[in-house]
Structure formats: C-alpha cells, structure tokens
Write an enzyme that holds these catalytic residues in place. Structure first.
Site, PDB file in Angstrom:
ATOM      1  N   ARG A  54      27.099 -53.057  38.893  1.00  0.00           N
ATOM      2  CA  ARG A  54      27.754 -54.128  38.138  1.00  0.00           C
ATOM      3  C   ARG A  54      28.946 -54.612  38.956  1.00  0.00           C
ATOM      4  O   ARG A  54      29.278 -54.058  39.997  1.00  0.00           O
ATOM      5  CB  ARG A  54      28.129 -53.714  36.704  1.00  0.00           C
ATOM      6  CG  ARG A  54      28.456 -52.283  36.410  1.00  0.00           C
ATOM      7  CD  ARG A  54      29.771 -51.766  36.943  1.00  0.00           C
ATOM      8  NE  ARG A  54      30.861 -52.678  36.664  1.00  0.00           N
ATOM      9  CZ  ARG A  54      31.938 -52.790  37.381  1.00  0.00           C
ATOM     10  NH1 ARG A  54      32.097 -52.034  38.483  1.00  0.00           N
ATOM     11  NH2 ARG A  54      32.889 -53.633  37.099  1.00  0.00           N
ATOM     12  N   GLY A  55      29.595 -55.678  38.443  1.00  0.00           N
ATOM     13  CA  GLY A  55      30.659 -56.312  39.221  1.00  0.00           C
ATOM     14  C   GLY A  55      30.039 -57.455  40.009  1.00  0.00           C
ATOM     15  O   GLY A  55      28.960 -57.296  40.602  1.00  0.00           O
ATOM     16  N   ALA A  56      30.717 -58.605  39.993  1.00  0.00           N
ATOM     17  CA  ALA A  56      30.100 -59.828  40.518  1.00  0.00           C
ATOM     18  C   ALA A  56      29.607 -59.728  41.974  1.00  0.00           C
ATOM     19  O   ALA A  56      28.433 -60.004  42.257  1.00  0.00           O
ATOM     20  CB  ALA A  56      31.080 -60.992  40.342  1.00  0.00           C
ATOM     21  N   ARG A  94      21.486 -61.086  34.598  1.00  0.00           N
ATOM     22  CA  ARG A  94      22.825 -61.248  34.010  1.00  0.00           C
ATOM     23  C   ARG A  94      23.272 -62.686  34.284  1.00  0.00           C
ATOM     24  O   ARG A  94      23.225 -63.139  35.430  1.00  0.00           O
ATOM     25  CB  ARG A  94      23.833 -60.247  34.596  1.00  0.00           C
ATOM     26  CG  ARG A  94      23.540 -58.809  34.168  1.00  0.00           C
ATOM     27  CD  ARG A  94      24.720 -57.891  34.440  1.00  0.00           C
ATOM     28  NE  ARG A  94      25.777 -58.042  33.468  1.00  0.00           N
ATOM     29  CZ  ARG A  94      26.989 -57.484  33.604  1.00  0.00           C
ATOM     30  NH1 ARG A  94      27.284 -56.783  34.673  1.00  0.00           N
ATOM     31  NH2 ARG A  94      27.914 -57.651  32.675  1.00  0.00           N
ATOM     32  N   GLN A 205      35.026 -49.941  31.681  1.00  0.00           N
ATOM     33  CA  GLN A 205      34.991 -49.949  33.151  1.00  0.00           C
ATOM     34  C   GLN A 205      36.357 -49.607  33.755  1.00  0.00           C
ATOM     35  O   GLN A 205      36.428 -49.081  34.856  1.00  0.00           O
ATOM     36  CB  GLN A 205      34.565 -51.336  33.673  1.00  0.00           C
ATOM     37  CG  GLN A 205      33.121 -51.695  33.410  1.00  0.00           C
ATOM     38  CD  GLN A 205      32.979 -52.521  32.146  1.00  0.00           C
ATOM     39  OE1 GLN A 205      33.698 -52.299  31.177  1.00  0.00           O
ATOM     40  NE2 GLN A 205      32.064 -53.464  32.145  1.00  0.00           N
ATOM     41  N   ASP A 246      34.227 -63.330  37.689  1.00  0.00           N
ATOM     42  CA  ASP A 246      32.764 -63.409  37.780  1.00  0.00           C
ATOM     43  C   ASP A 246      32.313 -64.810  38.127  1.00  0.00           C
ATOM     44  O   ASP A 246      31.240 -65.006  38.701  1.00  0.00           O
ATOM     45  CB  ASP A 246      32.135 -62.961  36.455  1.00  0.00           C
ATOM     46  CG  ASP A 246      32.292 -61.459  36.306  1.00  0.00           C
ATOM     47  OD1 ASP A 246      33.376 -61.020  35.891  1.00  0.00           O
ATOM     48  OD2 ASP A 246      31.358 -60.733  36.676  1.00  0.00           O
ATOM     49  N   ASN A 256      36.100 -63.981  33.485  1.00  0.00           N
ATOM     50  CA  ASN A 256      36.187 -62.565  33.869  1.00  0.00           C
ATOM     51  C   ASN A 256      35.960 -61.727  32.610  1.00  0.00           C
ATOM     52  O   ASN A 256      35.765 -62.272  31.516  1.00  0.00           O
ATOM     53  CB  ASN A 256      37.545 -62.269  34.522  1.00  0.00           C
ATOM     54  CG  ASN A 256      37.573 -60.911  35.188  1.00  0.00           C
ATOM     55  OD1 ASN A 256      36.671 -60.574  35.964  1.00  0.00           O
ATOM     56  ND2 ASN A 256      38.569 -60.092  34.892  1.00  0.00           N
ATOM     57  N   LYS A 257      35.960 -60.434  32.763  1.00  0.00           N
ATOM     58  CA  LYS A 257      35.656 -59.515  31.655  1.00  0.00           C
ATOM     59  C   LYS A 257      36.428 -59.900  30.396  1.00  0.00           C
ATOM     60  O   LYS A 257      37.603 -60.252  30.453  1.00  0.00           O
ATOM     61  CB  LYS A 257      36.007 -58.088  32.097  1.00  0.00           C
ATOM     62  CG  LYS A 257      35.736 -56.994  31.107  1.00  0.00           C
ATOM     63  CD  LYS A 257      34.333 -56.990  30.534  1.00  0.00           C
ATOM     64  CE  LYS A 257      33.262 -56.906  31.587  1.00  0.00           C
ATOM     65  NZ  LYS A 257      31.906 -57.199  31.034  1.00  0.00           N
TER      66      LYS A 257
HETATM   67  O1  MRU Z   1      30.400 -56.460  33.178  1.00  0.00           O
HETATM   68  P1  MRU Z   1      30.891 -56.071  34.535  1.00  0.00           P
HETATM   69  O2  MRU Z   1      31.349 -54.661  34.625  1.00  0.00           O
HETATM   70  O3  MRU Z   1      29.904 -56.429  35.621  1.00  0.00           O
HETATM   71  O4  MRU Z   1      32.154 -56.997  34.726  1.00  0.00           O
HETATM   72  C1  MRU Z   1      32.891 -56.934  35.900  1.00  0.00           C
HETATM   73  C2  MRU Z   1      34.084 -57.804  35.887  1.00  0.00           C
HETATM   74  O5  MRU Z   1      34.354 -58.527  34.950  1.00  0.00           O
HETATM   75  C3  MRU Z   1      34.898 -57.812  37.130  1.00  0.00           C
HETATM   76  O6  MRU Z   1      36.241 -58.007  36.839  1.00  0.00           O
HETATM   77  C4  MRU Z   1      34.403 -58.988  37.967  1.00  0.00           C
HETATM   78  O7  MRU Z   1      33.025 -58.854  38.209  1.00  0.00           O
HETATM   79  C5  MRU Z   1      35.104 -59.108  39.236  1.00  0.00           C
HETATM   80  S1  MRU Z   1      34.509 -57.895  40.355  1.00  0.00           S
HETATM   81  C6  MRU Z   1      35.265 -57.865  41.801  1.00  0.00           C
END
Ligand code: MRU
Length: 370
Positions: A54-56, A94, A205, A246, A256-257
C-alpha cells in the site's frame, strides 16, 4: 531503509526466479515480518486491493510488475488488447492513488506493438527504471524537506517536532518515503527531530507502520490518537506538519489518507506550516478540482467495526462496535490547495498552485494542456 539493521526495499524481483516478485507483507507489520511471493497478475491485484502492499508510490511499482507478470503468462495473438485488459484490471484494484495508473500506463506504452519476447524484457526494464526513479525522487524530496527542518532547528535551537499522518514512509514507497524522507535526512545530519505519529484509524498505518519504521531507524517518535494533533498545535508542540499524497491536482488540491484535511485545518488555524511531500508520479496533470474530480475509495466497513492487534503470539481481530451499528469507511479526503503551505517535490519546494507547479515541471506541459 533498515529492518533489524538490514537494508530493505519494499518490493523486488526474487533472486531465485525472475518470474516471481517479492514484497514485504504490510498487513502483518509490526508484529510479523513476512515476505509475499507474487507470481501472477491476480496475486498482484489481490496484494494491492488487500493492502499487503500500500502507499501511492509502492502500489504504482507493484502495478508495473503486474504487467510484467501478466506478459510472462501471455499466449494469445493480440498483445495490445491484452495489455489494455490487464491494465484496466490492475487499475481497478484501488481508485484514489494516481501513481497506479501512471506506472501501469508507462509500462504499457513501452510494450505496445512489440513481440511478446520483447514486451517481457521491455516491461521488466521499464519497471526497474520507474522503481529506481522513485527511490531517487524520494531521496531528493528528503534533501529539499531537510532544509525546512534545519531552518526551524536553527531558529528554535531544540528538537524539531514534526507531525505526520498515515504512513508516507519508506514502506509506502520503495525506500526513504516521502513525508518521512526529510526526517531521515535531518536525523542523518545530526539534527534532533521528534515525530508525532497519528495512529490513523481505521487501519492504523501510523501506529503500525510509521512507528515501526521510525523505531527501526532510531528516530524519537510518539504515537497519538488521530484527534490529538489540534491540541498539540494549540500548545506549540508541533513545528511542522508533513504528509504524503495519493493524488494532487495540477492546481494543488491534495488527496491523502482520511483525516489529513482536519490536520490541515488545525495547522492553518494555528499558523503552523503544512507541507505535502510527493513525487511527480503523484500529480494528476489532467485535473484541477480535487473535490469533484478525485475518486475517493470506500473500503470494507468492517475495517471500522473491528480492530487488529497482537495477542497470544498471533494477529487477532476483535469487534469494537455494537453489532447493530452501521460503519462507514472513506479511505481518503481532499485538502484544498489554500490550506497547503507548499509541496515538497523531487525538483524542489513550490506553492500549491497551478502556476508554481507547472513552472517547476515544464516538461509536463503536454499533459496539463491536453
Ligand atoms: O491506504 P493507504 O495506506 O495506501 O494510504 C496511504 C496514504 O494515504 C499515504 O499517505 C500516501 O499514499 C502517500 S505515500 C508516500
């Protein structure tokens, strides 16, 4: 970055077989360190959807490997159509992070109109290039963000308190991270930094992943419930907020999250700088209105109704909410550009507006002028 003193990246091609991709299974951290084998495009889709990765930036590179694995299994005679089908299947895993579509499209573009043998080697080469670029860009983001932390340290002459939300660390990328890269660079330069880590419900997270990576790197940090940041800001306990993204529009709105927006509001009310660290692969050059144009993922409501933890030597999930209550699980929110002090990119820091972003990235002109 390091786990138990050993350097790791989040994803790599197996040393035993170049037909297997391996990744750290993030669903099990910080309790269990396990490596996941991805051998098919379905494995890749499931790993992204279930958030093993996970994470962009990381889901972008995983999606790129997915195209490579799909090509290894190809035995038809319409390669371009197959590439399109696989690309849209992977992109549907996603919806919010634009990095996924960006990396997949880059790989598909290089493989079109090739023989299958050439397409396989081009896909792997391109994925490796994209991966190396993400590492390089995160390192540069770290250097640019370091200047902000150093400036605060010189002025205040005490440890700098950075607040971050979710995990925009190396686990969300390949290495370094985006929001955490400036912290790692500052620490390596001997600047004392302390990080307030939002736990980031519902999947935690922050509490599970950001705290884990900061602990492994020996960075002082404190995990806080998500609703604590405003109080800390009112009492001068936060010098700087750095989050990841993201998807950021060309006009500077930031998805973002979920919960990021509330931190931005609190930072704005307390005149605390609110920065977003992101590689250019997180910019959606084709859109200008984050609120109406960025798709917000809604995940399984049971992620809110249950919580995972470690008990009796295993990860267990326990119910948190009354069985008769409904739960809702929006994965992301959009912080409008007006609340963002600046964007920390691989090319430097710019304002969150179209003029500044496009001036920093003139080579993307063909995308925002489409
Ligand atoms: O749902 P996730 O855990 O994939 O969400 C991740 C985030 O929101 C991060 O802050 C975002 O992807 C930036 S990652 C460098």
């Amino acid at each position: 970055m390091k786990i138990k003193g050993k350097h790791f990246q989040t994803i790599w091609l197996s040393e035993e077989s170049d037909e297997i991709v391996q990744a750290i299974d993030q669903r099990k951290l910080p309790f269990v360190f396990e490596i996941l084998d991805l051998a098919t495009v379905t494995d890749v889709y499931n790993a992204i959807r279930d958030m093993a990765v996970r994470g962009a930036p990381l889901i972008g590179i995983t999606g790129a490997y997915g195209i490579y694995l799909a090509l290894l299994a190809y035995n038809g005679n319409k390669l371009n159509n197959y590439l399109d089908e696989v690309a849209s299947y992977l992109k549907s895993s996603r919806p919010t992070a634009v990095n996924l579509a960006f990396a997949i499209d880059e790989v598909v573009k290089t493989c079109r109109n090739s023989t299958i043998k050439d397409a396989v080697s081009k896909a792997l080469k391109k994925t490796t290039e994209l991966k190396e670029k993400e590492v390089e860009y995160c390192s540069r983001i770290g250097n640019h963000g370091l200047a902000l932390i150093e400036g605060i340290y010189k002025e205040k002459k005490r440890p700098v308190n950075v607040l971050t939300h979710c995990n925009a660390g190396w686990l969300a990328c390949i290495d370094w991270g985006t929001a955490t890269a400036p912290v790692y660079k500052a620490s390596q330069k001997g600047i004392p930094v302390h990080v307030w880590v939002d736990e980031t419900r519902p999947r935690n997270q922050g509490a599970r992943l950001t705290a884990f990576e900061l602990a492994e790197e020996g960075i002082p940090h404190t995990i806080i419930p998500d609703n604590t940041g405003g109080h800390l800001m009112q009492h001068g306990e936060v010098d700087l907020v750095i989050v990841g993204s993201d998807r950021t529009t060309v006009s500077g709105d930031v998805a973002n999250k979920i919960g990021t927006y509330l931190k931005a509001l609190a930072a704005h009310d307390n005149q605390i700088p609110f920065y977003v660290a992101l590689p250019s692969s997180s910019i959606d050059w084709g859109i200008t209105d984050g609120m109406s144009e960025i798709p917000i993922e809604q995940r399984d409501p049971s992620e809110v109704g249950f919580i995972e933890g470690w008990a009796k030597n295993q990860i267990i999930s326990v119910r948190l909410t009354p069985e008769k209550s409904k739960t809702a699980n929006y994965g992301f929110d959009v912080t409008p550009a007006r609340l963002v002090t600046g964007l920390i990119t691989e090319k430097g820091i710019c304002k969150a507006d179209k003029k500044s972003i496009t001036t920093l990235f003139p080579e993307k002109k063909y995308l925002w002028q489409k």
